[in-house]
Scaffold this active site. Sequence first.
Site, PDB file in Angstrom:
ATOM      1  CE1 TYR A 171     -16.267  13.690 -12.259  1.00  0.00           C
ATOM      2  CE2 TYR A 171     -15.266  13.374 -10.206  1.00  0.00           C
ATOM      3  CZ  TYR A 171     -15.781  13.005 -11.137  1.00  0.00           C
ATOM      4  OH  TYR A 171     -15.933  11.580 -11.418  1.00  0.00           O
ATOM      5  CE  LYS A 212     -12.056  11.355 -16.124  1.00  0.00           C
ATOM      6  NZ  LYS A 212     -13.436  10.386 -16.278  1.00  0.00           N
ATOM      7  NE  ARG A 254      -3.062   0.097   3.152  1.00  0.00           N
ATOM      8  CZ  ARG A 254      -2.751   0.150   4.389  1.00  0.00           C
ATOM      9  NH1 ARG A 254      -1.913   0.980   4.837  1.00  0.00           N
ATOM     10  NH2 ARG A 254      -3.024  -0.920   4.966  1.00  0.00           N
ATOM     11  CG  ASP A 312      -9.413  18.071 -11.498  1.00  0.00           C
ATOM     12  OD1 ASP A 312      -8.642  17.694 -12.672  1.00  0.00           O
ATOM     13  OD2 ASP A 312     -10.341  17.490 -11.102  1.00  0.00           O
TER      14      ASP A 312
HETATM   15  C1  LIG Z   1     -12.427  16.844 -13.923  1.00  0.00           C
HETATM   16  C2  LIG Z   1     -12.225  15.354 -13.169  1.00  0.00           C
HETATM   17  N1  LIG Z   1     -11.650  15.426 -12.192  1.00  0.00           N
HETATM   18  C3  LIG Z   1     -11.604  14.052 -11.556  1.00  0.00           C
HETATM   19  C4  LIG Z   1     -12.441  13.045 -11.997  1.00  0.00           C
HETATM   20  C5  LIG Z   1     -12.351  11.925 -11.524  1.00  0.00           C
HETATM   21  O1  LIG Z   1     -11.599  10.913 -11.876  1.00  0.00           O
HETATM   22  P1  LIG Z   1     -11.934   9.242 -11.644  1.00  0.00           P
HETATM   23  O2  LIG Z   1     -13.001   9.120 -12.491  1.00  0.00           O
HETATM   24  O3  LIG Z   1     -10.645   8.500 -11.948  1.00  0.00           O
HETATM   25  O4  LIG Z   1     -12.318   9.197 -10.342  1.00  0.00           O
HETATM   26  C6  LIG Z   1     -13.153  13.214 -13.236  1.00  0.00           C
HETATM   27  C7  LIG Z   1     -14.114  12.166 -13.768  1.00  0.00           C
HETATM   28  O5  LIG Z   1     -14.601  12.227 -14.708  1.00  0.00           O
HETATM   29  C8  LIG Z   1     -13.133  14.485 -13.802  1.00  0.00           C
HETATM   30  O6  LIG Z   1     -13.839  14.687 -15.094  1.00  0.00           O
END
Ligand SMILES: Cc1ncc(COP(=O)(O)O)c(C=O)c1O
Length: 385
Positions: A106, A203, A53, A178
């Site tokens: 998000y 992504k 971990r 982000d």
């Molecule tokens: C801008 C953004 N940040 C974070 C995330 C979260 O990522 P995850 O789906 O890997 O949890 C997403 C997912 O769509 C996103 O669009």
Amino acid sequence: MAKKQNTILTHTGSKPSEYHGAVNVPPHRMSTIVFRTYAEFEKVPNVPFSYGRAGTPTTAAFEEAIAEIEGAYRSVSTCSGLAAILTALVAFTKTGDHVLMPDNCYGPGRKTCEEILRKFGVDVEYYPPMIGAGIAALFRPNTQLVFMEAPGSLTFEVQDIGAINKAAKDAGIKTAIDNSWGTPLFMKPLSLGIDVSVMAATKYISGHSDVMLGVVSTNEESWPAVKRAALMLGLCGGSEELYLGTRGLRTLHVRLPHHQKSALDLATWLQEQPQVKRLLHPAFPSCPGHENWKKYYSGSSGTFGIILHETNKEKIAKMLDGMSIFRLGFSWGGFESLLFPEQPQPIRTAEAWQETGFSLRIHVGLEDAEDLKDDLAGGLKRLAS
Ligand SMILES: Cc1ncc(COP(=O)(O)O)c(C=O)c1O
């Protein structure tokens, strides 16, 4: 001579001499790691690897590579992008603290704030994303963190991240962003003085729609709190996912410009279509914060939005159900094109989202742009019929 970004992306984290010449650090399936001697055991945690971990050589390869392209002190991986957001939030807050989140963040990140942070007594306040230096008026003595997201999920406003960061820094407040959309290829948050960069490596970084992975990169000062938070939350990337995340990095600089070019082509065409009320692509003046995109970004990725003229669910269904290349799905950043219909109005609390009606998030994949245009043209025709 300092190596250029494409060379770094191609080789960073690779250690053939340690793996019998294998170019890629293999997935290490490790929970238990045994120690040769008691003296070695006693050195924990000051040993490279002690328990799965806390990290394996596969983890190190991914984290070192991300830290290098982010220009970060260090990076820590998590099991998803959402877990990476949670790590950044938990690292800097405790009961009684105040956190500022952009109103267009998000959605599940917002829910995490509501259902986890609030439950533990952290006061979360949502701010209008285009507030810029005006954010200073929202600072309280207990404000610990300003979180940013650019462009915003679904509505694509590009924040004045420099102005927000400066205001926060002047007040001694930590900042995080982000950076999943821009990736360090198009924007480097740490070089702008932001403390923490969070990415859903799910992504563009992994890029093939087969991985859940997150990563948090920090400057030196913020590292101990972030690493500790990830450890104590029990968050870590899986071995296969970390391997695929590093493999994705090898082609990021080839894929992202392709996503960018096709998205720019399609966006240029879409803004002329009668069914499209407004284009929300950071590289176009119709997108709120376009000036900020010009200031802080060196490129645009393949994900953007359009606001449709007044329509209804039946017509949207007709459009989406008949697509032959674009698929209907929640994600973006993979090789395949995706559409996602949304009505962002009810989500906002700090400031109303002025546009009414449906928006479509469009992720432009690696297919031929002319084929994608044909597919969208058919969809818009069905929408109008
Ligand atoms: C801008 C953004 N940040 C974070 C995330 C979260 O990522 P995850 O789906 O890997 O949890 C997403 C997912 O769509 C996103 O669009």
